[in-house]
Design a protein around this motif. Structure first.
Motif, PDB file in Angstrom:
ATOM      1  N   HIS A 207      26.940  88.234  53.522  1.00  0.00           N
ATOM      2  CA  HIS A 207      25.697  87.552  53.209  1.00  0.00           C
ATOM      3  C   HIS A 207      25.430  87.520  51.698  1.00  0.00           C
ATOM      4  N   CYS A 208      25.579  88.663  51.035  1.00  0.00           N
ATOM      5  CA  CYS A 208      25.425  88.741  49.577  1.00  0.00           C
ATOM      6  C   CYS A 208      26.177  89.988  49.128  1.00  0.00           C
TER       7      CYS A 208
ATOM      8  N   CYS B 126      25.026  93.239  50.658  1.00  0.00           N
ATOM      9  CA  CYS B 126      25.457  93.407  52.048  1.00  0.00           C
ATOM     10  C   CYS B 126      26.928  93.828  52.104  1.00  0.00           C
TER      11      CYS B 126
END
Ligand SMILES: [Zn+2]
Length: 301
Positions: free
Chosen positions: A168-169, A172
């Motif tokens: 997700h990023c 994460c």
């Protein structure tokens, strides 16, 4: 109360509640109508949970479906732990209308199991789940029932399904790697980090993610071949390896990045890593060859 009613009845109540709401009835009106029809008094909070989709008698889940699961660092951590040491599966204890699908973690490091419980609670929107201490094994246990997480995490692992939560990023990704390293990583006395797993495909993926964070490594390499007899120094028992086991090794020059971006929740692992970082930063070995100290009266003799 809701939990005590037969599932078929709860489903009928649920359908009526949804229909009555659609007809424009307020909670009070719905409660009265259901009482009139079935002689069951529903609470405002259960009606509200049904209408907001937090709970439904169809699935007995707090989060109705995978689609409603939001990416977060906590979820990424849970995924990392479960792909490592955690357990996902069906338990034989079957209650009417429910599949007992469990996610659980059993480990000797309290702070690890606590963190897993905290993240699970956050993901599932529950109150903090505190670890239980099992005296006979000297281990801590956290256990929850969740159909949705079971579907997400059941083994064999489907990386394609998990990627959108893991990647997700960057935060994460780091949380996922921390969970996996807490589970499967070890730091030897010199401060070198190894990560073990029997799933080669998974280790190759972990490898790719680590590189993305600027962490260089070696492997995966095979550490134990299937069929090898292993002596467990902890129990004094011997057993046969059922699968090939692989490992990756973090290059020592990347330990500082590993510490900065990922780190361990498990104190004994984190401490060894910290000792290593302290040792190398104290040692002036890494000075470039042409480096010269500013002339000082004490040094020039
Ligand atoms: Zn994220």
């Amino acid at each position: 109360m809701r939990g005590c009613l037969p599932r078929e009845l709860r489903i009928r109540l649920y359908n009526d509640v949804v229909a009555l709401r659609r007809c424009g009835l307020m909670y009070k009106g719905i409660i009265e109508e259901v009482w009139r029809r079935y002689g069951v008094r529903l609470s405002k909070s259960s009606i509200s949970e049904w209408l907001r989709g937090i709970h439904s008698p169809y699935n007995g889940r707090r989060i109705p479906s995978l689609e409603m699961l939001e990416p977060s660092e906590e979820l990424a951590y849970v995924v990392g732990v479960v792909l490592g040491d955690g357990y996902v599966g069906k338990k034989s204890r079957v209650r009417k209308g429910y599949n007992d699908v469990m996610i659980d973690l059993e480990a000797k490091d309290r702070e690890f199991v606590e963190e897993f419980g905290r993240c699970l609670a956050k993901v599932l929107g529950r109150r903090p789940i505190r670890p239980r201490y099992v005296k006979s094994s000297g281990r801590y246990v956290v256990e929850v029932r969740s159909q949705t997480l079971y579907e997400l995490l059941r083994k064999p692992v489907d990386l394609k399904r998990l990627k959108k939560y893991i990647e997700h990023c960057e935060r994460c990704v780091a949380a996922f790697l921390r969970g996996f390293a807490d589970s499967e990583g070890s730091v030897d006395k010199r401060g070198y980090i190894y990560i073990y797993n029997t799933d080669l495909r998974l280790l190759i993926y972990i490898n790719e993610l680590l590189r993305r964070l600027g962490i260089e490594l070696t492997g995966p390499r095979i550490s134990v071949q299937r069929g090898t007899v292993i002596h467990d120094p902890r129990t004094g028992k011997q057993y046969m390896a059922k699968k090939d086991c692989y490992y990756i090794y973090i290059r020592a020059s990347s330990n500082a990045n590993f510490y900065k971006y990922i780190g361990f929740t498990i104190k004994r692992k984190q401490q060894r890593l910290e000792e290593y970082i302290r040792r190398i930063t104290r040692r002036p070995k890494s000075l470039p060859p042409n480096f010269s100290h500013p002339t000082s009266p004490h040094l020039s003799s």
